[in-house]
Design a protein around this motif. Structure first.
Motif, mmCIF file in Angstrom:
data_model
loop_
_atom_site.group_PDB
_atom_site.id
_atom_site.type_symbol
_atom_site.label_atom_id
_atom_site.label_comp_id
_atom_site.label_asym_id
_atom_site.label_seq_id
_atom_site.Cartn_x
_atom_site.Cartn_y
_atom_site.Cartn_z
ATOM 1 N N ASN A 1 -3.097 19.607 -10.304
ATOM 2 C CA ASN A 1 -3.139 18.544 -11.303
ATOM 3 C C ASN A 1 -4.569 18.228 -11.714
ATOM 4 O OD1 ASN A 1 -0.403 18.199 -11.719
ATOM 5 N ND2 ASN A 1 -0.184 16.875 -9.946
ATOM 6 N N GLU A 2 -4.738 17.177 -12.510
ATOM 7 C CA GLU A 2 -6.023 16.881 -13.136
ATOM 8 C C GLU A 2 -7.157 16.529 -12.170
ATOM 9 O OE1 GLU A 2 -5.921 12.540 -14.833
ATOM 10 O OE2 GLU A 2 -3.985 13.487 -15.199
ATOM 11 N N ALA A 3 -6.863 15.994 -11.006
ATOM 12 C CA ALA A 3 -7.918 15.606 -10.063
ATOM 13 C C ALA A 3 -7.532 16.020 -8.644
ATOM 14 C CB ALA A 3 -8.144 14.105 -10.138
ATOM 15 N N PRO A 4 -7.561 17.332 -8.365
ATOM 16 C CA PRO A 4 -7.167 17.782 -7.019
ATOM 17 C C PRO A 4 -8.133 17.265 -5.950
ATOM 18 C CG PRO A 4 -8.116 19.593 -8.265
ATOM 19 C CD PRO A 4 -8.000 18.432 -9.210
ATOM 20 N N LEU A 5 -7.611 17.087 -4.762
ATOM 21 C CA LEU A 5 -8.440 16.631 -3.649
ATOM 22 C C LEU A 5 -9.361 17.757 -3.190
ATOM 23 C CD1 LEU A 5 -5.701 14.763 -1.614
ATOM 24 C CD2 LEU A 5 -7.435 13.769 -3.116
ATOM 25 N N PRO A 6 -10.560 17.423 -2.731
ATOM 26 C CA PRO A 6 -11.496 18.457 -2.287
ATOM 27 C C PRO A 6 -11.016 19.157 -1.017
ATOM 28 C CG PRO A 6 -12.391 16.282 -1.841
ATOM 29 C CD PRO A 6 -11.124 16.085 -2.611
ATOM 30 N N GLU A 7 -11.561 20.322 -0.787
ATOM 31 C CA GLU A 7 -11.250 21.102 0.410
ATOM 32 C C GLU A 7 -11.574 20.279 1.652
ATOM 33 O OE1 GLU A 7 -9.876 24.510 2.254
ATOM 34 O OE2 GLU A 7 -10.154 24.319 0.096
ATOM 35 N N GLY A 8 -10.684 20.278 2.623
ATOM 36 C CA GLY A 8 -10.908 19.564 3.872
ATOM 37 C C GLY A 8 -10.623 18.069 3.810
ATOM 38 N N PRO B 1 -5.259 13.905 5.342
ATOM 39 C CA PRO B 1 -3.872 13.885 4.836
ATOM 40 C C PRO B 1 -3.722 13.057 3.561
ATOM 41 C CG PRO B 1 -3.887 13.550 7.193
ATOM 42 C CD PRO B 1 -5.322 13.570 6.758
ATOM 43 N N LYS B 2 -2.886 13.543 2.674
ATOM 44 C CA LYS B 2 -2.751 12.962 1.340
ATOM 45 C C LYS B 2 -1.834 11.749 1.283
ATOM 46 C CE LYS B 2 -3.075 17.679 -0.325
ATOM 47 N NZ LYS B 2 -3.187 18.298 0.974
ATOM 48 N N PHE B 3 -1.156 11.428 2.344
ATOM 49 C CA PHE B 3 -0.143 10.379 2.269
ATOM 50 C C PHE B 3 -0.658 8.999 2.681
ATOM 51 C CE2 PHE B 3 0.122 12.764 6.177
ATOM 52 C CZ PHE B 3 0.036 11.771 7.141
ATOM 53 N N ARG B 4 -1.919 8.854 3.034
ATOM 54 C CA ARG B 4 -2.478 7.550 3.419
ATOM 55 C C ARG B 4 -3.744 7.252 2.617
ATOM 56 N NH1 ARG B 4 -0.946 4.190 7.290
ATOM 57 N NH2 ARG B 4 -1.881 2.976 5.640
ATOM 58 N N LYS C 1 0.829 -1.204 0.000
ATOM 59 C CA LYS C 1 0.000 0.000 0.000
ATOM 60 C C LYS C 1 0.868 1.261 0.000
ATOM 61 C CE LYS C 1 -4.150 -1.650 2.320
ATOM 62 N NZ LYS C 1 -5.027 -1.441 3.465
ATOM 63 N N LYS C 2 1.896 1.275 0.855
ATOM 64 C CA LYS C 2 2.752 2.467 0.946
ATOM 65 C C LYS C 2 3.448 2.744 -0.376
ATOM 66 C CE LYS C 2 3.403 2.633 5.831
ATOM 67 N NZ LYS C 2 4.110 3.358 6.823
ATOM 68 N N GLU C 3 3.862 1.705 -1.055
ATOM 69 C CA GLU C 3 4.516 1.863 -2.353
ATOM 70 C C GLU C 3 3.526 2.415 -3.383
ATOM 71 O OE1 GLU C 3 6.533 -1.158 -5.512
ATOM 72 O OE2 GLU C 3 6.920 -1.560 -3.388
ATOM 73 N N ALA C 4 2.288 1.948 -3.329
ATOM 74 C CA ALA C 4 1.268 2.412 -4.268
ATOM 75 C C ALA C 4 0.880 3.863 -3.997
ATOM 76 C CB ALA C 4 0.046 1.513 -4.192
ATOM 77 N N GLU C 5 0.816 4.248 -2.737
ATOM 78 C CA GLU C 5 0.366 5.593 -2.365
ATOM 79 C C GLU C 5 1.330 6.696 -2.793
ATOM 80 O OE1 GLU C 5 -2.203 4.624 1.635
ATOM 81 O OE2 GLU C 5 -0.054 4.865 1.802
ATOM 82 N N VAL C 6 2.562 6.350 -3.048
ATOM 83 C CA VAL C 6 3.567 7.348 -3.427
ATOM 84 C C VAL C 6 3.149 8.085 -4.695
ATOM 85 C CG1 VAL C 6 5.940 7.617 -4.227
ATOM 86 C CG2 VAL C 6 5.454 6.155 -2.288
ATOM 87 N N SER C 7 2.488 7.405 -5.612
ATOM 88 C CA SER C 7 2.141 8.000 -6.903
ATOM 89 C C SER C 7 0.798 8.725 -6.914
ATOM 90 C CB SER C 7 2.131 6.912 -7.977
ATOM 91 O OG SER C 7 3.397 6.312 -8.059
ATOM 92 N N CYS C 8 0.021 8.640 -5.864
ATOM 93 C CA CYS C 8 -1.302 9.283 -5.838
ATOM 94 C C CYS C 8 -1.194 10.791 -6.056
ATOM 95 C CB CYS C 8 -2.011 9.005 -4.516
ATOM 96 S SG CYS C 8 -2.406 7.268 -4.270
ATOM 97 N N ILE C 9 -0.186 11.379 -5.467
ATOM 98 C CA ILE C 9 -0.017 12.840 -5.525
ATOM 99 C C ILE C 9 0.238 13.330 -6.951
ATOM 100 C CG2 ILE C 9 2.466 13.000 -5.071
ATOM 101 C CD1 ILE C 9 -0.202 15.034 -3.271
ATOM 102 N N ASP C 10 0.672 12.427 -7.844
ATOM 103 C CA ASP C 10 0.908 12.812 -9.244
ATOM 104 C C ASP C 10 -0.349 13.398 -9.880
ATOM 105 O OD1 ASP C 10 3.448 11.857 -8.886
ATOM 106 O OD2 ASP C 10 3.132 10.008 -10.041
ATOM 107 N N CYS C 11 -1.503 12.845 -9.580
ATOM 108 C CA CYS C 11 -2.763 13.331 -10.154
ATOM 109 C C CYS C 11 -3.614 14.124 -9.158
ATOM 110 C CB CYS C 11 -3.605 12.153 -10.657
ATOM 111 S SG CYS C 11 -2.853 11.244 -12.004
ATOM 112 N N HIS C 12 -3.435 13.854 -7.880
ATOM 113 C CA HIS C 12 -4.335 14.426 -6.879
ATOM 114 C C HIS C 12 -3.742 15.593 -6.099
ATOM 115 C CE1 HIS C 12 -7.402 11.449 -7.575
ATOM 116 N NE2 HIS C 12 -6.505 10.486 -7.513
ATOM 117 N N SER C 13 -2.702 16.215 -6.611
ATOM 118 C CA SER C 13 -2.194 17.421 -5.942
ATOM 119 C C SER C 13 -3.005 18.627 -6.412
ATOM 120 C CB SER C 13 -0.703 17.608 -6.219
ATOM 121 O OG SER C 13 -0.487 17.824 -7.586
ATOM 122 N N GLU C 14 -2.786 19.741 -5.776
ATOM 123 C CA GLU C 14 -3.623 20.935 -5.975
ATOM 124 C C GLU C 14 -3.751 21.397 -7.423
ATOM 125 O OE1 GLU C 14 -3.602 25.437 -4.290
ATOM 126 O OE2 GLU C 14 -3.027 23.847 -2.911
#
Length: 89
Positions: free
Chosen positions: A68-75, A78-81, A53-66
């Protein structure tokens, strides 16, 4: 005459049963899971192939950072889990 050992054993059994009933009641009253599972689409397919899981989660931020194409909603928590809440099904 009352056997003290027998009374203690009965009391321990009663406490154990009450504790088990309390846990079962707590779990029965818990709310249903509302977090969306990890989508099983072409964008997320590679995450299903990674065992850790930890290895897979490293790449989530590639698309889900502020910015990028699919930013995380307000509130959002934490983005690392990511895979702590978003289960791979």
């Amino acid at each position: 005459m009352v056997d003290k050992k027998n009374v203690k054993m009965k009391l321990a059994n009663i406490v154990f049963v009450l504790l088990c009933l309390g846990i079962i009641t707590f779990l029965a009253l818990a709310p249903e899971e509302t977090t969306a599972p990890l989508p099983h689409d072409p964008n997320h397919e590679r995450f299903f192939e990674i065992k850790s899981k930890k290895e897979a989660e490293v790449s989530c931020i590639d698309c889900h950072s502020e910015n990028n194409e699919a930013p995380l909603p307000e509130g959002h928590p934490p983005k690392f889990r990511c895979l702590f809440c978003h289960k791979r099904t």
